[in-house]
Design an enzyme around this catalytic site. Structure first.
Site, PDB file in Angstrom:
ATOM      1  N   TYR A  82       0.794  -1.235   0.000  1.00  0.00           N
ATOM      2  CA  TYR A  82       0.000   0.000   0.000  1.00  0.00           C
ATOM      3  C   TYR A  82       0.822   1.279   0.000  1.00  0.00           C
ATOM      4  O   TYR A  82       0.563   2.181  -0.766  1.00  0.00           O
ATOM      5  CB  TYR A  82      -0.966   0.011   1.195  1.00  0.00           C
ATOM      6  CG  TYR A  82      -2.123  -0.939   0.992  1.00  0.00           C
ATOM      7  CD1 TYR A  82      -3.254  -0.529   0.309  1.00  0.00           C
ATOM      8  CD2 TYR A  82      -2.060  -2.260   1.432  1.00  0.00           C
ATOM      9  CE1 TYR A  82      -4.309  -1.400   0.082  1.00  0.00           C
ATOM     10  CE2 TYR A  82      -3.109  -3.140   1.209  1.00  0.00           C
ATOM     11  CZ  TYR A  82      -4.235  -2.705   0.530  1.00  0.00           C
ATOM     12  OH  TYR A  82      -5.262  -3.568   0.291  1.00  0.00           O
ATOM     13  N   GLU A  87      -2.702  -7.874  -2.722  1.00  0.00           N
ATOM     14  CA  GLU A  87      -3.522  -6.661  -2.504  1.00  0.00           C
ATOM     15  C   GLU A  87      -2.702  -5.449  -2.894  1.00  0.00           C
ATOM     16  O   GLU A  87      -1.483  -5.420  -2.659  1.00  0.00           O
ATOM     17  CB  GLU A  87      -3.912  -6.470  -1.023  1.00  0.00           C
ATOM     18  CG  GLU A  87      -4.983  -7.379  -0.503  1.00  0.00           C
ATOM     19  CD  GLU A  87      -5.329  -7.101   0.968  1.00  0.00           C
ATOM     20  OE1 GLU A  87      -5.199  -5.950   1.432  1.00  0.00           O
ATOM     21  OE2 GLU A  87      -5.725  -8.064   1.640  1.00  0.00           O
ATOM     22  N   TRP A  89      -7.046  -4.383  -4.651  1.00  0.00           N
ATOM     23  CA  TRP A  89      -7.959  -4.170  -3.533  1.00  0.00           C
ATOM     24  C   TRP A  89      -8.661  -2.858  -3.773  1.00  0.00           C
ATOM     25  O   TRP A  89      -8.035  -1.827  -3.699  1.00  0.00           O
ATOM     26  CB  TRP A  89      -7.221  -4.149  -2.183  1.00  0.00           C
ATOM     27  CG  TRP A  89      -8.230  -4.048  -1.088  1.00  0.00           C
ATOM     28  CD1 TRP A  89      -8.837  -2.910  -0.639  1.00  0.00           C
ATOM     29  CD2 TRP A  89      -8.806  -5.140  -0.350  1.00  0.00           C
ATOM     30  NE1 TRP A  89      -9.762  -3.217   0.324  1.00  0.00           N
ATOM     31  CE2 TRP A  89      -9.752  -4.579   0.521  1.00  0.00           C
ATOM     32  CE3 TRP A  89      -8.605  -6.535  -0.357  1.00  0.00           C
ATOM     33  CZ2 TRP A  89     -10.508  -5.355   1.389  1.00  0.00           C
ATOM     34  CZ3 TRP A  89      -9.356  -7.297   0.514  1.00  0.00           C
ATOM     35  CH2 TRP A  89     -10.303  -6.707   1.380  1.00  0.00           C
ATOM     36  N   GLU A 136     -14.640  -1.113   5.755  1.00  0.00           N
ATOM     37  CA  GLU A 136     -13.194  -1.027   5.965  1.00  0.00           C
ATOM     38  C   GLU A 136     -12.840  -1.075   7.463  1.00  0.00           C
ATOM     39  O   GLU A 136     -12.331  -0.132   8.036  1.00  0.00           O
ATOM     40  CB  GLU A 136     -12.653   0.228   5.260  1.00  0.00           C
ATOM     41  CG  GLU A 136     -11.164   0.460   5.314  1.00  0.00           C
ATOM     42  CD  GLU A 136     -10.305  -0.747   4.967  1.00  0.00           C
ATOM     43  OE1 GLU A 136     -10.662  -1.517   4.062  1.00  0.00           O
ATOM     44  OE2 GLU A 136      -9.263  -0.914   5.641  1.00  0.00           O
TER      45      GLU A 136
HETATM   46  C1  FCB Z   1      -5.400  -4.493   4.179  1.00  0.00           C
HETATM   47  C2  FCB Z   1      -6.414  -5.548   4.583  1.00  0.00           C
HETATM   48  C3  FCB Z   1      -7.714  -5.446   3.809  1.00  0.00           C
HETATM   49  C4  FCB Z   1      -8.151  -4.011   3.649  1.00  0.00           C
HETATM   50  C5  FCB Z   1      -7.039  -3.208   3.038  1.00  0.00           C
HETATM   51  C6  FCB Z   1      -7.393  -1.768   2.779  1.00  0.00           C
HETATM   52  O1  FCB Z   1      -4.527  -4.253   5.229  1.00  0.00           O
HETATM   53  O2  FCB Z   1      -5.870  -6.827   4.372  1.00  0.00           O
HETATM   54  O3  FCB Z   1      -8.673  -6.219   4.481  1.00  0.00           O
HETATM   55  O4  FCB Z   1      -8.536  -3.508   4.877  1.00  0.00           O
HETATM   56  O5  FCB Z   1      -5.926  -3.229   3.889  1.00  0.00           O
END
Ligand code: FCB
Length: 448
Positions: A280, A335, A373, A380
């Site tokens: 992320y 993700e 994701w 959330e």
């Molecule tokens: C990650 C999680 C997922 C979602 C995303 C934004 O840490 O695995 O469930 O919350 O972030």
């Protein structure tokens, strides 16, 4: 600008990701459901309610995923639905999961199934969950049931989602449902039991389905020193090892590493067939940490997503991919996404992050798939509905859906297996000179 196309391998997995609690709705036997009911736990005291209504109608979003041209989806199973009471399994719930998995396969969407994604049956919490060794037997039994009833439909498995995030949010900062014991001691104990659970699940799946690919989904975050001082640099390196690398080392060696503990774990050595990376953002660290683990401040030029969630930092994706090459396993980006209700940044986010993957593949790094994701807006966790990660926009009250522009773009990418300058002109024109400049960079000249 030049006209050009970044083409991906023909067997690349173009996917999206969701988690059971976040999309299914009415998961009344889960510890999260209980946690949501008390004031102050979820931002604005919001409730998951029907969530994205997947328990009733996952098929609607799966239709959209198929129309987008995706060929893979990562979802999770809600333990509290399958085993609402200790050793009482709900066959109806298992049937519904079978239907959903089959619906995916019928649409040409390959399932990747997560067994534990942040939520527990309430009964497990009452028994001490990850702070008791008993959890390993419980988790093994749950896994065996799932493998026996659904395993024929599942080629790819994630045992545990983001164990480090789970530990921090639950045992250290109190943002996730409260466990019986908290603090560092409880956190380390829970870590050891999570790893034991992973090992047990890995072996259980492989015994029955040796061909299945099994791994974990590990949140990998870029940790950098806040100011370039010796102690900050030292701490950033140390914290990065604990947060990011130590987990892979433990899975490779089959033993706990400090500070998590000592000792060998049965079945843990080499217990992963692929590397799952949830990527992320990057954060900055200062030493001493003073209560917070990291500083929620970004550099002056940082692009930051909704709710100060995090910096958009595509180069970090290439960095984390590089950091796991030494394990010599296939890599899936399990993700990657951002909260962006207006879809202001998501189109360029997709292009810049996929470019890093394309760059990695062009170096022959084994990145085999990408799971964005998320497919659809969903609940959330402690931030409730305030953060919207979906390629599909959802109104949770009416359950109305609308494909975002970024969803349209992702569709073009998946169907063509590529990212092109034409798509960039259309969806993120501000990027064209950075991504497709068609200029030769100035090289240093020899001095005459
Ligand atoms: C990650 C999680 C997922 C979602 C995303 C934004 O840490 O695995 O469930 O919350 O972030």
């Amino acid at each position: 600008m030049v006209k050009a196309t970044m083409t991906f391998p023909s067997d690349f997995r173009w996917g999206t990701a969701t988690a059971a609690y976040q999309v299914e709705g009415s998961n009344t036997n889960s510890d999260w459901w209980l946690w949501e009911q008390a004031e102050g736990h979820i931002l604005e005291n919001q409730k998951s309610g029907l969530a994205s209504n997947w328990w009733e109608n996952a098929e609607a979003d799966l239709d959209a995923a198929a129309a987008m041209g995706t060929n893979a989806h990562r979802l999770s199973l809600e333990w509290s639905r399958i085993e609402p009471q200790p050793s009482v399994f709900d066959n109806k719930a298992l049937d519904r999961y079978r239907q959903i998995l089959q619906a995916m396969r019928d649409r040409g969407i390959e399932p990747m199934v997560t067994l534990h994604h942040f939520s527990n049956p309430i009964w497990l919490t009452e028994k001490g969950d990850f702070n008791t060794r008993l959890v390993v037997d419980y988790f093994q039994r749950f896994t065996a049931k799932v493998v026996d009833t659904l395993g024929d439909l599942i080629p790819k498995w994630v045992t545990i989602n983001e164990p480090m995030v789970y530990i921090i949010m639950r045992y250290l900062n109190g943002r996730f449902p409260e466990p019986q014991q908290k603090g560092w001691g409880a956190a380390f104990k829970a870590t050891r039991n999570l790893l034991r659970c992973h090992a047990a699940a890995y072996q259980t799946i492989k015994e029955r389905y040796p061909q299945a690919e099994v791994g974990i989904a590990k949140n990998m975050t870029i940790l950098e020193p806040k100011a370039d001082r010796f102690l900050n640099r030292w701490w950033a390196r140390r914290a990065s090892w604990i947060y990011n690398e130590a987990w892979w080392e433990m899975l490779v060696d089959g033993r706990f590493h400090r500070p998590f503990g000592r000792g060998i774990v049965d079945g843990l050595a080499d217990s992963f067939d692929f590397i799952g990376i949830n990527y992320y953002t990057r954060v900055y660290l200062k030493f001493p940490p003073r209560g917070r683990l990291w500083e929620e401040e970004w550099g002056p030029d940082a692009v930051v997503s909704d709710g100060n969630y995090g910096e958009v930092y595509p180069a970090g994706l290439f960095q984390v991919i590089k950091s796991v090459l030494k394990y010599d396993k296939p890599i899936y980006i399990t993700e990657n996404g951002l909260p962006d209700v207006e879809d202001r940044l998501r189109p360029s986010f997709l292009i810049t992050h996929l470019r890093e993957i394309w760059r990695a593949i062009s170096f022959c790094f084994p990145v085999m798939g990408y799971y964005h994701w998320s497919l659809v807006d969903n609940f959330e966790w402690d931030r409730g509905w305030t953060q919207r990660f979906g390629l599909i926009e959802l109104n949770p009250e009416t359950q109305e859906r609308k494909l975002r522009e970024s969803g349209r773009l992702y569709g073009e990418i998946c169907r063509s297996g590529s990212v092109s300058s034409d798509m960039t002109v259309q969806y993120a024109p501000e990027l064209i000179d950075t991504i497709f400049p068609g200029k030769t960079p100035d090289l240093p000249r020899n001095k005459a």
